[in-house]
Each structure stands twice: as C-alpha cells, then as structure tokens.
Design an enzyme around this catalytic site. Sequence first.
Site, PDB file in Angstrom:
ATOM      1  N   GLU A 181      -5.142   1.798   2.593  1.00 18.85           N
ATOM      2  CA  GLU A 181      -5.101   0.628   3.479  1.00 18.85           C
ATOM      3  C   GLU A 181      -5.236   1.035   4.940  1.00 18.85           C
ATOM      4  OE1 GLU A 181      -3.486  -2.466   6.132  1.00 18.85           O
ATOM      5  OE2 GLU A 181      -2.724  -0.447   5.889  1.00 18.85           O
ATOM      6  N   GLU A 182      -4.602   2.119   5.306  1.00 17.70           N
ATOM      7  CA  GLU A 182      -4.582   2.507   6.723  1.00 17.70           C
ATOM      8  C   GLU A 182      -5.958   2.951   7.220  1.00 17.70           C
ATOM      9  OE1 GLU A 182      -2.292   1.709   8.577  1.00 17.70           O
ATOM     10  OE2 GLU A 182      -0.414   1.657   7.452  1.00 17.70           O
TER      11      GLU A 182
ATOM     12  N   ASP B 197      -0.342   4.368   1.084  1.00 17.23           N
ATOM     13  CA  ASP B 197      -0.595   5.343   2.149  1.00 17.23           C
ATOM     14  C   ASP B 197       0.107   4.971   3.446  1.00 17.23           C
ATOM     15  OD1 ASP B 197      -2.396   3.142   2.441  1.00 17.23           O
ATOM     16  OD2 ASP B 197      -3.748   4.355   3.659  1.00 17.23           O
TER      17      ASP B 197
ATOM     18  N   HIS C 154       0.813  -1.224   0.000  1.00 12.66           N
ATOM     19  CA  HIS C 154       0.000   0.000   0.000  1.00 12.66           C
ATOM     20  C   HIS C 154       0.840   1.265   0.000  1.00 12.66           C
ATOM     21  CE1 HIS C 154       0.259   0.760   4.430  1.00 12.66           C
ATOM     22  NE2 HIS C 154       0.277  -0.559   4.524  1.00 12.66           N
TER      23      HIS C 154
HETATM   24 ZN   LIG Z   1       0.626  -1.433   6.398  1.00 15.44          ZN
END
Ligand SMILES: [Zn+2]
Length: 522
Positions: free
Chosen positions: A209-210, A144, A142
């Site tokens: 993702e976060e 982010d 990811h």
């Molecule tokens: Zn991660």
Amino acid sequence: MTEPGPRFKPVKFLKIVSCSFLLVVSLLLTVASIRTLSLDGNLGLQLARWEKTDNVSLELDLDHRRELVTRLREAIQIRTVSTSAEDINTTALLHFDRFLRQAFPRVFSSSLVHHELVANYSHLFRVEGSQPDLVPYLLLAHIDVVPASESDDWLAPPFSAEVIDGYIYGRGAMDDKSSLMGILEALEYLLRKGYAPRRGFYIGLGHDEEVFGLNGAVNIVRVLKQRGVQLSFVLDEGLALIDGVFPGLEGPAALIGLSEKGMATVKLSVSMVPGHASMPPRETTIGILAAAVKSLEENPMPTVFGYGPERGTFEQLAHKFRFPLKFILSNLWLFSPIVARFMERKPETNSFIRTTTAVTMFNAGVKLNVIPSLAEAYINMRIHPAQSLKEAMDHIHSTVGDTRVKIELINGFDPEPVSSSDEKSFGFQIIKKTVLDNFPTVTVAPGMCTANTDSRHFKDLTKDIYRFIPLWLKPGDTKRLHGINERISIKNYEEFVTFYFSLIQNCDIQNLPEPHSSVHEL
Ligand SMILES: [Zn+2]
Ligand SMILES: *[C@@H]1O[C@H](CO)[C@@H](O)[C@H](O)[C@H]1NC(C)=O
Ligand SMILES: *[C@@H]1O[C@H](CO)[C@@H](O)[C@H](O)[C@H]1NC(C)=O
Ligand SMILES: *[C@@H]1O[C@H](CO)[C@@H](O)[C@H](O)[C@H]1NC(C)=O
C-alpha cells in the site's frame, strides 16, 4: 495514511465576520439560527429501531488482553518495509505470512473461511455468510509500513514495539497494523465463540500500500472481479477519531472518509540550442521555465469549498463548535465564501478546499559558463473531489500559456468518487452505528482524505468506499504517522478489536431501519 485535520482560530473568524458582513448577518439571523438548532450529526440514526444482531458478546479477560498486546507487538516487530515498488522486504512479508497462520489458528482452519495468497504476499479471506442473498462487504488493511530510521530520535527503536507508559511504540502501530490485527483478532474470537455470519464478507490485506498497491490491492481486485463479486461497501484506513485537533470543536468526533483527492505529476520542460554565457540570448531555458513556475504558484486553482465532502464535515460538526463558529458553520449556504477565504490562509486547511499545486523539482544547467539547452521542473497536484484530472491539466496549460514550455502528464488519477452518507447508505450507517455503540460521546461526520489508500483500487466493485479506523488522534499525533514515535495506547488497541467485533455483527442486519422524519425517537 492521513493528514492533519484543519486548524483555525475562532478569533480571526470573528474579525473577518465583523468587518462588513454584520448587517447582512443580522438580517439573516433568524433563518440561520433555526438551522443551527436542526443540524446534529448523530440524530436520525434511531439506534433503538435497529434489529439486534450482536448475539456474541466480547469479554476480554486479563490473559486475552495480554495476548492481544503480545501479538500486536510481534506484528510490529516484523520489518515489512516498503521503500519503493521495486524495494519491498519480501523476506519480512513471508515471515508475516507465517506469523498470521500461527497467531490466528481458527481463522486459518475454519470451514467458514476461505484463505488465499494474492501476488505472493497479499492475503484475501472470504468468510461465508449463511444468507447468500445479503451482499457481502470487504474490510481492508495493509501489511507494509514506510521505512523508519533507527538513528532518528525514537523513544524506543521503531521495530522494538516496546511498551512505555501504556503505549506500544513502533512503525505500523498506527498505520496500519493495529487495524489489520484488530480485524483478525475480532474474527478469531467470533469463530472461537461459534459465530457464523449471516452476511458474508471479505478481508483484504495488501502488501504494498505504501508504494501505491499496484501488486497487492490491484491483484486482490482482479481476483474478485474475475469471480464477479460485487460489494456492498469497502472499509479501509484513512480518517480516524479526533479529539482536540480542531480548535473550537468541543468533544471528540469520528470522521469517515467519503473520498480521496486525486493526484497528478506533471513535467514542464523547455529546450533550446545551447549557447555560451558570454553571448546570452534575451531569454534562457531557465528564465522561461521559472516564469512558468512562478505563474503556477501565483495562480492556484480557485477554491471549491462547499462542493466536496468537506462541506458535510463542517455541517455535521457545526453544533459541536463554540459560538460563533457554531453559527457560521451551520450556515455555509451563506458563509462558505468567508470560511473559504479563511481556510486558504494556512497550508493545512487550504488543502481541503482546493486542488493544490506544488513545485517539487527543478533541474537545469551543468556548467558555470554554458546556457543550458534544457530546463525541467516537476509539479505535484492534489486534485479536489469536486474537480478532475482533466480540469487540473487544463489549468496548467492555460496558466503557463507559453508554447515553448512542454507540458507532460507523467502520471495521475482522478479524485475518488464521493461515497454515499445518507440515511439509506448501508455502509455509512453501519459504520456510524458501530462508532456510536463503541464511542457514545463521539459525533460522526463525513470527511475527505488528502492522502491515498489501497481502497481507491476498489471502485469497480462497489460504489461505497469508506476510510476510517478507530484510532484516537489527539494534538501532536498526526505527525507520528510516517514520522517518529508512532505509537498506539493499549487501551486504544483494545478498542480496535471491539470495534471490528461489533462491526462484523452489526453487518448481519437484513436491512437498515426505515428512515423516520422525527428525530425525537433517539
Ligand atoms: Zn496506511
Ligand atoms: C441471534 O440469535 C437468535 C436466537 O438464537 C437467532 O434467532 C438470530 O438469528 C441470531 N442472529 C444472528 C444475526 O445470528
Ligand atoms: C527484512 O526482513 C527480514 C526478516 O524479517 C529482516 O531480518 C531484515 O532486517 C529486513 N530488512 C530490512 C532492510 O529491514
Ligand atoms: C510470485 O512469485 C513467483 C515465484 O517466485 C514469481 O515468479 C512471480 O513473479 C511473483 N508474483 C508477484 C506478483 O510478485
């Protein structure tokens, strides 16, 4: 991304064992020591019998190594911060897109690679294989990162990516830009050397993702589903290479995540007609709700140690522990209740053996002299892979046992299915072989993630999802994840590039070697 590995003290173990179990132990000693000898995580892989597919070798000269560092630093310097699903830095995400195109010219121009943007900021690459009958796989990372405050006590500002004593410091250095850049560096190099894979594969780079991946990963999955894609396996972040973080475990280990805990956010509320504090009823909303909360804290869900991937972790690593842990962990069929009793004493280890219940918010009352009409609390549960969201909810209902307390599930999901890790499991064996090719002294074992990753959105596309990056975690490193002084050593970053470089080529085998009963061929 990940959470600290279990910690336990061998001395305490000894104490528990010596109390009352001594007699039983000695009776079973003979049977058990046979098991101690026969369990070894790395046996059975038979590296010698694998078809050789690593036709391209990686030579990192000094210039190339400098460029690797320059590009990773540049990636970290772009502030792709996700604060909430509504608050992501879209300017930085567009900047990151331009950066990728300039950093990886061959990836973006090769006729073997098809690139597309998904949900404006996520990226999906499809690398064509020469043998379409080989089922493709997918590598996930990811873009982010979580926020990082400039005012916190970092050795170097979190988006400076400064190099200090051989380490690159910055948000994203561990989670997850090293993995993202490592994958693309490996592919760029392979393409430059004229490599064309036999087995096709995908690379997915999510942008949120976060904050649960509801735009990025979810839409990547939607696109792949529309095309009827099925995947042999998915490899995402999650667990890592550990060294010295388990007391008693000798030598390094690679933990490959087979599952992730599920989650539930539950709201409890009590409402009543408001009253004056001068004439209080016998019970108030606060009192009723407090009793419910207390009861949940006093009655955790029972441990399920031994019924999830954590069992395999200990069994595979048992032979690397010092005595007596070696003996105890090799014989969980006998000792798992004792091990569980020990593990539940500490929050870090407790989280591996049960569904946890945490009270995270409690709101009631607005005025000093008014009995509040409403009291509410929020409960956050992390559901062990051996249990379900429904079982967790049933537990809350039966434990609270008071109809005046309203129980609402705000959001939640089941734990992830446990991926295969046996001798016939293509993804697991490929990852394991790649780890051993690159880190020959490491013991490979399955594991469970207590945190969540984008890969959980992929379960309709494959039955096998693995969570591992070749990141070294030494004592004190886990708190750098989402914390201050996140960093990666330049040496470790080079290992990322070589890991993905060999992983991609290892996936070109047609079939796994036949499992063999003898372990002596290794
Ligand atoms: Zn991660
Ligand atoms: C590796 O090279 C050999 C010889 O050129 C070729 O036969 C084989 O198919 C190649 N393997 C892969 C996986 O590309
Ligand atoms: C968002 O990204 C832009 C471009 O990379 C950067 O200039 C800006 O400071 C970032 N904003 C925040 C709040 O980090
Ligand atoms: C992508 O950008 C377009 C145009 O700015 C916007 O209308 C759309 O909602 C965006 N899609 C996503 C998933 O963010």
